[in-house]
Design a protein around this motif. Structure first.
Motif, PDB file in Angstrom:
ATOM      1  N   ASP A 205       3.419  -7.785  -3.669  1.00 58.90           N
ATOM      2  CA  ASP A 205       3.055  -7.833  -2.577  1.00 58.90           C
ATOM      3  C   ASP A 205       3.576  -8.731  -1.460  1.00 58.90           C
ATOM      4  O   ASP A 205       4.074  -8.110  -0.330  1.00 58.90           O
ATOM      5  CB  ASP A 205       1.400  -7.932  -2.491  1.00 58.90           C
ATOM      6  CG  ASP A 205       0.541  -7.295  -3.209  1.00 58.90           C
ATOM      7  OD1 ASP A 205       0.890  -6.133  -3.521  1.00 58.90           O
ATOM      8  OD2 ASP A 205      -0.426  -7.599  -3.879  1.00 58.90           O
ATOM      9  N   GLU A 206       3.989  -9.795  -1.904  1.00 58.71           N
ATOM     10  CA  GLU A 206       4.738 -10.825  -0.822  1.00 58.71           C
ATOM     11  C   GLU A 206       6.055 -10.077  -0.924  1.00 58.71           C
ATOM     12  O   GLU A 206       6.681 -10.514   0.348  1.00 58.71           O
ATOM     13  CB  GLU A 206       4.866 -12.061  -1.704  1.00 58.71           C
ATOM     14  CG  GLU A 206       3.433 -13.004  -1.564  1.00 58.71           C
ATOM     15  CD  GLU A 206       2.580 -12.424  -2.728  1.00 58.71           C
ATOM     16  OE1 GLU A 206       2.821 -11.761  -3.544  1.00 58.71           O
ATOM     17  OE2 GLU A 206       1.066 -12.719  -2.496  1.00 58.71           O
ATOM     18  N   GLN A 207       6.839  -9.660  -1.861  1.00 57.91           N
ATOM     19  CA  GLN A 207       8.058  -9.189  -1.764  1.00 57.91           C
ATOM     20  C   GLN A 207       8.218  -7.739  -0.849  1.00 57.91           C
ATOM     21  O   GLN A 207       9.101  -7.714  -0.048  1.00 57.91           O
ATOM     22  CB  GLN A 207       8.730  -8.732  -2.946  1.00 57.91           C
ATOM     23  CG  GLN A 207       9.010  -9.922  -3.939  1.00 57.91           C
ATOM     24  CD  GLN A 207       9.387  -9.576  -5.443  1.00 57.91           C
ATOM     25  OE1 GLN A 207       8.932  -8.640  -6.047  1.00 57.91           O
ATOM     26  NE2 GLN A 207      10.291 -10.389  -5.833  1.00 57.91           N
ATOM     27  N   LEU A 208       7.183  -7.143  -1.076  1.00 57.72           N
ATOM     28  CA  LEU A 208       7.017  -5.689  -0.126  1.00 57.72           C
ATOM     29  C   LEU A 208       6.990  -6.348   1.501  1.00 57.72           C
ATOM     30  O   LEU A 208       7.565  -5.541   2.363  1.00 57.72           O
ATOM     31  CB  LEU A 208       5.906  -5.095  -0.348  1.00 57.72           C
ATOM     32  CG  LEU A 208       5.816  -4.177  -1.704  1.00 57.72           C
ATOM     33  CD1 LEU A 208       4.540  -3.813  -1.874  1.00 57.72           C
ATOM     34  CD2 LEU A 208       7.015  -3.157  -1.632  1.00 57.72           C
ATOM     35  N   ALA A 209       6.127  -7.380   1.608  1.00 62.78           N
ATOM     36  CA  ALA A 209       6.095  -7.909   3.032  1.00 62.78           C
ATOM     37  C   ALA A 209       7.231  -8.548   3.710  1.00 62.78           C
ATOM     38  O   ALA A 209       7.754  -8.068   4.685  1.00 62.78           O
ATOM     39  CB  ALA A 209       4.773  -8.859   3.131  1.00 62.78           C
ATOM     40  N   THR A 210       7.924  -9.228   2.741  1.00 64.19           N
ATOM     41  CA  THR A 210       9.214  -9.950   3.274  1.00 64.19           C
ATOM     42  C   THR A 210      10.307  -8.763   3.156  1.00 64.19           C
ATOM     43  O   THR A 210      11.410  -8.892   4.274  1.00 64.19           O
ATOM     44  CB  THR A 210       9.581 -11.182   1.825  1.00 64.19           C
ATOM     45  OG1 THR A 210       8.668 -11.820   1.983  1.00 64.19           O
ATOM     46  CG2 THR A 210      10.916 -11.585   2.488  1.00 64.19           C
ATOM     47  N   ALA A 233      -1.350  -9.284   2.217  1.00 68.04           N
ATOM     48  CA  ALA A 233      -2.861  -8.738   1.767  1.00 68.04           C
ATOM     49  C   ALA A 233      -3.047  -7.362   1.956  1.00 68.04           C
ATOM     50  O   ALA A 233      -3.739  -6.841   1.347  1.00 68.04           O
ATOM     51  CB  ALA A 233      -4.062  -9.864   2.701  1.00 68.04           C
ATOM     52  N   LEU A 234      -2.441  -7.009   2.890  1.00 67.86           N
ATOM     53  CA  LEU A 234      -2.418  -5.504   3.319  1.00 67.86           C
ATOM     54  C   LEU A 234      -1.684  -4.644   2.258  1.00 67.86           C
ATOM     55  O   LEU A 234      -2.333  -3.583   1.736  1.00 67.86           O
ATOM     56  CB  LEU A 234      -1.869  -5.129   4.837  1.00 67.86           C
ATOM     57  CG  LEU A 234      -2.134  -3.679   5.202  1.00 67.86           C
ATOM     58  CD1 LEU A 234      -3.427  -3.203   5.071  1.00 67.86           C
ATOM     59  CD2 LEU A 234      -1.254  -3.630   6.454  1.00 67.86           C
ATOM     60  N   ALA A 235      -0.742  -5.212   1.901  1.00 66.58           N
ATOM     61  CA  ALA A 235       0.020  -4.400   0.772  1.00 66.58           C
ATOM     62  C   ALA A 235      -0.809  -4.497  -0.520  1.00 66.58           C
ATOM     63  O   ALA A 235      -0.872  -3.308  -1.229  1.00 66.58           O
ATOM     64  CB  ALA A 235       1.483  -4.970   0.408  1.00 66.58           C
ATOM     65  N   LYS A 236      -1.535  -5.539  -0.752  1.00 67.29           N
ATOM     66  CA  LYS A 236      -2.353  -5.366  -2.173  1.00 67.29           C
ATOM     67  C   LYS A 236      -3.608  -4.379  -1.820  1.00 67.29           C
ATOM     68  O   LYS A 236      -3.853  -3.814  -2.792  1.00 67.29           O
ATOM     69  CB  LYS A 236      -3.033  -6.960  -2.226  1.00 67.29           C
ATOM     70  CG  LYS A 236      -3.832  -6.798  -3.390  1.00 67.29           C
ATOM     71  CD  LYS A 236      -4.452  -8.425  -3.645  1.00 67.29           C
ATOM     72  CE  LYS A 236      -5.175  -8.687  -4.837  1.00 67.29           C
ATOM     73  NZ  LYS A 236      -5.721 -10.084  -4.864  1.00 67.29           N
ATOM     74  N   ILE A 237      -4.239  -4.258  -0.738  1.00 68.15           N
ATOM     75  CA  ILE A 237      -5.025  -3.391  -0.546  1.00 68.15           C
ATOM     76  C   ILE A 237      -4.610  -2.129  -0.566  1.00 68.15           C
ATOM     77  O   ILE A 237      -5.553  -0.889  -1.263  1.00 68.15           O
ATOM     78  CB  ILE A 237      -5.810  -3.782   1.021  1.00 68.15           C
ATOM     79  CG1 ILE A 237      -6.565  -5.046   0.964  1.00 68.15           C
ATOM     80  CG2 ILE A 237      -6.674  -2.545   1.335  1.00 68.15           C
ATOM     81  CD1 ILE A 237      -6.864  -5.192   2.291  1.00 68.15           C
ATOM     82  N   ARG A 238      -3.473  -1.792  -0.184  1.00 70.23           N
ATOM     83  CA  ARG A 238      -3.009  -0.350  -0.100  1.00 70.23           C
ATOM     84  C   ARG A 238      -2.422   0.121  -1.435  1.00 70.23           C
ATOM     85  O   ARG A 238      -2.309   1.501  -1.606  1.00 70.23           O
ATOM     86  CB  ARG A 238      -1.678  -0.259   0.866  1.00 70.23           C
ATOM     87  CG  ARG A 238      -2.325  -0.379   2.375  1.00 70.23           C
ATOM     88  CD  ARG A 238      -1.257  -0.352   3.285  1.00 70.23           C
ATOM     89  NE  ARG A 238      -0.356   0.905   3.214  1.00 70.23           N
ATOM     90  CZ  ARG A 238      -0.612   2.086   3.612  1.00 70.23           C
ATOM     91  NH1 ARG A 238      -1.519   2.526   4.252  1.00 70.23           N
ATOM     92  NH2 ARG A 238       0.312   3.197   3.433  1.00 70.23           N
ATOM     93  N   ARG A 239      -2.524  -0.694  -2.410  1.00 67.60           N
ATOM     94  CA  ARG A 239      -2.207  -0.299  -3.753  1.00 67.60           C
ATOM     95  C   ARG A 239      -3.505   0.639  -4.154  1.00 67.60           C
ATOM     96  O   ARG A 239      -2.856   1.413  -5.110  1.00 67.60           O
ATOM     97  CB  ARG A 239      -2.102  -1.401  -4.720  1.00 67.60           C
ATOM     98  CG  ARG A 239      -0.732  -2.248  -4.411  1.00 67.60           C
ATOM     99  CD  ARG A 239      -0.304  -3.243  -5.528  1.00 67.60           C
ATOM    100  NE  ARG A 239       0.579  -4.166  -5.416  1.00 67.60           N
ATOM    101  CZ  ARG A 239       2.098  -3.801  -5.572  1.00 67.60           C
ATOM    102  NH1 ARG A 239       2.328  -2.742  -6.139  1.00 67.60           N
ATOM    103  NH2 ARG A 239       3.082  -4.725  -5.312  1.00 67.60           N
TER     104      ARG A 239
END
Length: 338
Positions: A205-210, A233-239
């Protein structure tokens, strides 16, 4: 399957809470998540009577009753988080809303199309149903295209338009090779779906945001760590959102189709009569500054500001400079009393 409502509960009201945001959901043929950033003290900004937002109650901050509210619209792959570094300052002067379009942020499509034209129509429904009065639209990237089309379709609903590195018809030039290759992948059936799925499976998730920061910023060191953490945190939810890749690709392909056959889009831009500010990063890799300069030449009545050493999301990369230019323009056009 995760719903928008349970996703909000999982993050205790709103990802944007550190910046004063309050999450709400409006029922517009399906849930639509939006964030209320409030407004200056003393202004009564209550929306239309009888509207059930389905989320926490917004806060009345009161003041001049004729104050024109602002609605913020994110770009492709973005969300309401794209505005958190500028919304608190804007909210000192008027009520500020930020939307998550279907397929993005905390708004799932749930069978609704994510085409550009459908989102423009939905944006106008949001203005009518939730805001209940004409607004100043701010649109970044794809959100700039959506906002422009919404303004052209319903000029009575939009008092002013701020286009921030909007998706624009491109002049003939050699595109950024990395960006060109990425959008070619999006355009190809099956290939786009496989690439999106692979990216999510192999990246944290951190890599997606970065990754988004690296794509949109000239200098990723300017990124706010709290905003990047909220993006992760949003990327984690969207999984948990089963159709997120299909929704993204439908929107991306719709955008590319509009740009490939830009006659109707160019006409819509010509039809806009509202005061318009075009802000564009000089080193934007996704939408060439040449496209912005061509649009400025075609619309000399617009106010155009090219921001040096800035990328695709100046509201995140250089928020103080962004707000300085925007507030000066809002004051000059008398859209808002500063």
């Amino acid at each position: 399957m995760t719903s928008s409502r349970s996703a909000m509960e999982a993050v205790d009201t709103a990802l944007s809470a550190p910046w004063g945001g309050i999450s709400n959901i409006a029922d517009l043929d399906g849930d639509m998540h939006w964030v209320d950033f409030g407004g200056p003290e003393g202004v009564d900004f209550g929306g239309p009577e009888g509207v059930d937002f389905g989320g926490p109650e917004g806060v009345d901050f009161g003041g001049p009753e004729d104050s024109t509210p602002i609605v913020l619209v994110h770009g492709l792959g973005g969300s309401h988080l794209n505005w958190v570094r500028v919304a608190p300052t804007l909210a000192k002067h008027t009520r500020v809303y930020a939307v998550d379009l279907p397929g993005f942020g905390l708004t799932q499509a749930h069978g609704r199309t994510t085409h550009i034209q459908a989102n423009a129509a939905l944006l106008n429904r949001f203005i009518d149903t939730v805001v209940g009065k004409p607004v100043i639209l701010f649109g970044n990237s794809m959100g700039g295209m959506v906002s422009a089309l919404a303004t052209a379709a319903r000029p009575d609903s939009v008092a002013g338009l701020v286009l921030v590195d909007p998706a624009l018809p491109l002049p003939i030039r050699i595109p950024d090779p990395v960006i060109a290759a990425q959008f070619l992948v999006y355009a190809l059936p099956y290939v786009g779906e496989q690439a999106m799925s692979l990216g999510r499976r192999t990246m944290t998730d951190e890599q997606l945001a970065t990754q988004m920061t690296n794509l949109c910023f000239v200098d990723p060191a300017r990124a706010d760590s709290e905003v990047v953490a909220a993006g992760a945190a949003l990327a984690k939810i969207r999984r948990g959102f089963a159709t997120q890749d299909a929704d993204f690709l439908q929107a991306a392909r719709s955008l590319l189709t509009v740009l490939a056959r830009p006659q109707k889009y160019r006409k819509a831009l010509r039809d806009i009569s509202a005061p318009t500010l075009l802000l564009h990063g000089e080193r934007d890799r996704l939408v060439s500054v040449a496209a912005a300069r061509a649009a400025a030449a075609a619309h000399p009545h617009w106010t155009t500001i090219i921001l040096g050493d800035t990328g695709h999301t100046p509201q995140l990369e250089l928020p103080d400079e962004f707000n300085r230019h925007v507030l000066a323009w809002l004051s000059h056009t008398r859209l808002i009393t500063i």
